[in-house]
Design a protein around this motif. Sequence first.
Motif, PDB file in Angstrom:
ATOM      1  N   GLN A 178       0.864  -1.221  -0.213  1.00 17.36           N
ATOM      2  CA  GLN A 178       0.105   0.071   0.052  1.00 17.36           C
ATOM      3  C   GLN A 178       0.845   1.251   0.033  1.00 17.36           C
ATOM      4  OE1 GLN A 178      -2.348  -0.395   3.718  1.00 17.36           O
ATOM      5  NE2 GLN A 178      -3.536  -1.878   2.491  1.00 17.36           N
ATOM      6  N   LEU A 179       0.604   2.132  -0.903  1.00 20.49           N
ATOM      7  CA  LEU A 179       1.111   3.521  -0.866  1.00 20.49           C
ATOM      8  C   LEU A 179       0.189   4.486  -1.044  1.00 20.49           C
ATOM      9  CD1 LEU A 179       3.561   5.517  -1.015  1.00 20.49           C
ATOM     10  CD2 LEU A 179       3.666   4.846  -3.350  1.00 20.49           C
ATOM     11  N   ALA A 180      -0.091   5.694  -0.084  1.00 22.29           N
ATOM     12  CA  ALA A 180      -1.166   6.452  -0.475  1.00 22.29           C
ATOM     13  C   ALA A 180      -0.649   7.868   0.329  1.00 22.29           C
ATOM     14  CB  ALA A 180      -2.403   6.053   0.591  1.00 22.29           C
ATOM     15  N   VAL A 181      -1.025   8.911  -0.490  1.00 18.14           N
ATOM     16  CA  VAL A 181      -0.867  10.305  -0.030  1.00 18.14           C
ATOM     17  C   VAL A 181      -2.187  10.975   0.113  1.00 18.14           C
ATOM     18  CG1 VAL A 181       0.301  12.607  -0.714  1.00 18.14           C
ATOM     19  CG2 VAL A 181       1.457  10.286  -1.310  1.00 18.14           C
ATOM     20  N   LEU A 182      -2.394  11.664   1.043  1.00 21.44           N
ATOM     21  CA  LEU A 182      -3.548  12.377   1.127  1.00 21.44           C
ATOM     22  C   LEU A 182      -3.771  13.313  -0.002  1.00 21.44           C
ATOM     23  CD1 LEU A 182      -3.756  13.622   5.027  1.00 21.44           C
ATOM     24  CD2 LEU A 182      -5.037  11.604   4.078  1.00 21.44           C
ATOM     25  N   PRO A 183      -5.245  13.468  -0.469  1.00 26.25           N
ATOM     26  CA  PRO A 183      -5.177  14.225  -1.712  1.00 26.25           C
ATOM     27  C   PRO A 183      -4.907  15.686  -1.775  1.00 26.25           C
ATOM     28  CG  PRO A 183      -7.275  12.800  -1.201  1.00 26.25           C
ATOM     29  CD  PRO A 183      -6.289  12.605   0.046  1.00 26.25           C
ATOM     30  N   ALA A 184      -4.910  16.214  -0.341  1.00 20.86           N
ATOM     31  CA  ALA A 184      -4.660  17.865  -0.361  1.00 20.86           C
ATOM     32  C   ALA A 184      -3.090  17.797  -0.419  1.00 20.86           C
ATOM     33  CB  ALA A 184      -5.073  18.108   1.069  1.00 20.86           C
ATOM     34  N   PHE A 185      -2.250  16.711  -0.328  1.00 17.77           N
ATOM     35  CA  PHE A 185      -0.971  16.880  -0.511  1.00 17.77           C
ATOM     36  C   PHE A 185      -0.137  16.274  -1.545  1.00 17.77           C
ATOM     37  CE2 PHE A 185      -2.479  17.465   4.044  1.00 17.77           C
ATOM     38  CZ  PHE A 185      -1.311  18.374   4.434  1.00 17.77           C
ATOM     39  N   ARG A 186      -1.001  16.015  -2.482  1.00 20.19           N
ATOM     40  CA  ARG A 186      -0.631  15.370  -3.825  1.00 20.19           C
ATOM     41  C   ARG A 186       0.240  16.456  -4.652  1.00 20.19           C
ATOM     42  NH1 ARG A 186      -5.877  11.524  -4.802  1.00 20.19           N
ATOM     43  NH2 ARG A 186      -5.194  10.175  -3.214  1.00 20.19           N
ATOM     44  N   GLY A 187       1.236  16.038  -5.493  1.00 19.72           N
ATOM     45  CA  GLY A 187       1.865  16.904  -6.647  1.00 19.72           C
ATOM     46  C   GLY A 187       2.976  17.479  -5.623  1.00 19.72           C
ATOM     47  N   ARG A 188       3.482  16.971  -4.572  1.00 18.25           N
ATOM     48  CA  ARG A 188       4.612  17.736  -3.796  1.00 18.25           C
ATOM     49  C   ARG A 188       5.675  16.697  -3.934  1.00 18.25           C
ATOM     50  NH1 ARG A 188       2.046  20.785   1.395  1.00 18.25           N
ATOM     51  NH2 ARG A 188       0.291  21.536   0.624  1.00 18.25           N
ATOM     52  N   GLY A 189       5.752  15.557  -4.387  1.00 16.14           N
ATOM     53  CA  GLY A 189       6.702  14.740  -4.596  1.00 16.14           C
ATOM     54  C   GLY A 189       6.660  13.615  -3.637  1.00 16.14           C
ATOM     55  N   LEU A 190       5.539  13.616  -2.525  1.00 11.60           N
ATOM     56  CA  LEU A 190       5.601  12.750  -1.316  1.00 11.60           C
ATOM     57  C   LEU A 190       5.563  11.007  -1.792  1.00 11.60           C
ATOM     58  CD1 LEU A 190       3.268  14.752   0.856  1.00 11.60           C
ATOM     59  CD2 LEU A 190       5.917  14.679   0.901  1.00 11.60           C
ATOM     60  N   GLY A 191       4.906  10.786  -2.951  1.00  9.40           N
ATOM     61  CA  GLY A 191       4.913   9.598  -3.270  1.00  9.40           C
ATOM     62  C   GLY A 191       6.273   9.053  -3.728  1.00  9.40           C
ATOM     63  N   ARG A 192       7.042  10.010  -4.270  1.00  8.88           N
ATOM     64  CA  ARG A 192       8.387   9.581  -4.991  1.00  8.88           C
ATOM     65  C   ARG A 192       9.402   9.326  -3.667  1.00  8.88           C
ATOM     66  NH1 ARG A 192      10.237  10.708  -9.763  1.00  8.88           N
ATOM     67  NH2 ARG A 192       8.294  12.053 -10.215  1.00  8.88           N
ATOM     68  N   PHE A 193       9.037  10.316  -2.465  1.00 10.46           N
ATOM     69  CA  PHE A 193       9.823  10.314  -1.377  1.00 10.46           C
ATOM     70  C   PHE A 193       9.628   8.910  -0.547  1.00 10.46           C
ATOM     71  CE2 PHE A 193       9.905  10.696   3.260  1.00 10.46           C
ATOM     72  CZ  PHE A 193      11.287  11.105   3.354  1.00 10.46           C
ATOM     73  N   MET A 194       8.382   8.434  -0.598  1.00 11.00           N
ATOM     74  CA  MET A 194       8.056   7.245   0.195  1.00 11.00           C
ATOM     75  C   MET A 194       8.608   6.143  -0.744  1.00 11.00           C
ATOM     76  SD  MET A 194       6.605   8.369   2.776  1.00 11.00           S
ATOM     77  CE  MET A 194       5.341   7.005   3.682  1.00 11.00           C
ATOM     78  N   LEU A 195       8.333   6.015  -1.877  1.00 13.31           N
ATOM     79  CA  LEU A 195       8.927   5.114  -2.860  1.00 13.31           C
ATOM     80  C   LEU A 195      10.568   5.072  -2.872  1.00 13.31           C
ATOM     81  CD1 LEU A 195       7.604   3.016  -4.409  1.00 13.31           C
ATOM     82  CD2 LEU A 195       7.951   4.318  -6.347  1.00 13.31           C
ATOM     83  N   ARG A 196      11.311   5.921  -3.000  1.00  8.76           N
ATOM     84  CA  ARG A 196      12.727   5.884  -2.752  1.00  8.76           C
ATOM     85  C   ARG A 196      13.022   5.618  -1.414  1.00  8.76           C
ATOM     86  NH1 ARG A 196      15.226   7.603  -7.161  1.00  8.76           N
ATOM     87  NH2 ARG A 196      14.404   9.073  -8.584  1.00  8.76           N
ATOM     88  N   GLY A 197      12.396   5.719  -0.388  1.00 12.15           N
ATOM     89  CA  GLY A 197      12.791   5.213   1.054  1.00 12.15           C
ATOM     90  C   GLY A 197      12.469   3.853   1.162  1.00 12.15           C
ATOM     91  N   ALA A 198      11.583   3.431   0.454  1.00 18.04           N
ATOM     92  CA  ALA A 198      11.400   1.780   0.397  1.00 18.04           C
ATOM     93  C   ALA A 198      12.322   1.133  -0.239  1.00 18.04           C
ATOM     94  CB  ALA A 198       9.984   1.635   0.046  1.00 18.04           C
ATOM     95  N   PHE A 199      12.707   1.533  -1.509  1.00 20.21           N
ATOM     96  CA  PHE A 199      13.842   1.240  -2.159  1.00 20.21           C
ATOM     97  C   PHE A 199      14.909   1.104  -1.374  1.00 20.21           C
ATOM     98  CE2 PHE A 199      12.257   2.897  -6.773  1.00 20.21           C
ATOM     99  CZ  PHE A 199      11.151   2.003  -6.387  1.00 20.21           C
ATOM    100  N   ALA A 200      15.453   2.159  -0.701  1.00 20.38           N
ATOM    101  CA  ALA A 200      16.600   2.030   0.243  1.00 20.38           C
ATOM    102  C   ALA A 200      16.460   1.080   1.459  1.00 20.38           C
ATOM    103  CB  ALA A 200      16.846   3.364   0.699  1.00 20.38           C
ATOM    104  N   ASP A 201      15.475   1.086   1.993  1.00 13.87           N
ATOM    105  CA  ASP A 201      15.162   0.066   3.011  1.00 13.87           C
ATOM    106  C   ASP A 201      15.234  -1.327   2.524  1.00 13.87           C
ATOM    107  OD1 ASP A 201      14.858   2.057   5.069  1.00 13.87           O
ATOM    108  OD2 ASP A 201      12.647   2.139   4.757  1.00 13.87           O
ATOM    109  N   ASP A 202      14.759  -1.697   1.376  1.00 14.32           N
ATOM    110  CA  ASP A 202      14.962  -3.061   0.747  1.00 14.32           C
ATOM    111  C   ASP A 202      16.354  -3.326   0.758  1.00 14.32           C
ATOM    112  OD1 ASP A 202      12.149  -3.518   1.172  1.00 14.32           O
ATOM    113  OD2 ASP A 202      11.680  -3.217  -0.903  1.00 14.32           O
ATOM    114  N   ALA A 203      17.002  -2.550  -0.019  1.00 10.02           N
ATOM    115  CA  ALA A 203      18.490  -2.840  -0.457  1.00 10.02           C
ATOM    116  C   ALA A 203      19.250  -3.069   0.766  1.00 10.02           C
ATOM    117  CB  ALA A 203      18.944  -1.542  -1.180  1.00 10.02           C
ATOM    118  N   ARG A 204      18.988  -2.272   1.779  1.00  9.17           N
ATOM    119  CA  ARG A 204      19.706  -2.465   3.123  1.00  9.17           C
ATOM    120  C   ARG A 204      19.294  -3.494   3.891  1.00  9.17           C
ATOM    121  NH1 ARG A 204      17.415  -1.713   7.979  1.00  9.17           N
ATOM    122  NH2 ARG A 204      15.826  -0.720   7.136  1.00  9.17           N
TER     123      ARG A 204
END
Length: 318
Positions: free
Chosen positions: A252-278
């Motif tokens: 699951q990956l979700a961003v509140l509608p009012a906060f979309r378009g600020r790069g938060l989805g990309r930030f969360m996803l890149r964090g997950a990639f880093a965690d999985d690689a670690r």
Amino acid sequence: MKTTIPAIAGHVTRRPLAADAREIHELISLCDTQVIGKADMTLDDVADQLNDSSFDGKSDGWLVHDETGRLVAWAWACRKGFSDNVDVDVVVHPATPELTGPLWDTVTERAKEITTGLGHERAVVDIGLYREDSGKRAIAASRGFAAATSFIRLRADHEGTVPRPELPAGMTVHDGLTEEVRRQGHAVQQAGFAEHFGFTPKDYDEWYGELDSSVSTDWAQLTVARLDGEPVAMLLGTNAFLGDENSGYVRQLAVLPAFRGRGLGRFMLRGAFADDARRGRVGTYLHVDANNSTPALDLYLSVGMRQVLAIDVWQRTI
């Protein structure tokens, strides 16, 4: 009422038990390999399905064995929350195609019973089909189902260390090891998914119970991002692809509608990639609705993910 199927000469039909998971997994793997060239479900996936709180094996599942005792068919129906939407599937051994019609009739009838019991006047029945499965797609079409949407499986490959993204100003991130964070993650997920295909609202207890009963859930892989103290985004990773592919999975990956378009989805996803690689995982998977109301597919492709599989959802309303 508990739907049964007509007696089929030379076959025995019964309800599934938890102990049947391995046999069911072997049948599903055989059928998947014929269609996509490999097994696509793990034994844990099957065990989770049998243990799903929305699935009642005493009324919603059927196993069919031939005269030698070999499992030749597995069929099921499962409610989505308390909505009028029901998932179904029919898995039939290639040697016993005569079971196909009766079992499709059975799961469709059971779907209608489920929604009637929940107080609905209709049943919206969904079945997921691999795009390569021309035979099953033809069966679905002949029974009044039509393609409704497509879920694309994407993968990011990891080699060595993956750098973590920098925290945006005012943001903090928190793992799901406390109930407070889990409740915040649930609230963001429910709001973020409200307009997605097949979404059915679930209260916290149902959401938590369903996930916590899965052997692949690790609450340390739930991340909630707060912006100036307000929960605005969530990502739930699981171990669903760990045993067979040594990869992470973004369930699951979700961003509140009012906060979309600020790069938060990309930030969360890149964090997950880093965690999985670690963690030593060689990749990260996720599924995205190709007809999503948000441009999610473009986001995932832009961070280096690639399509590896397509699953089309066929739907019929009865």
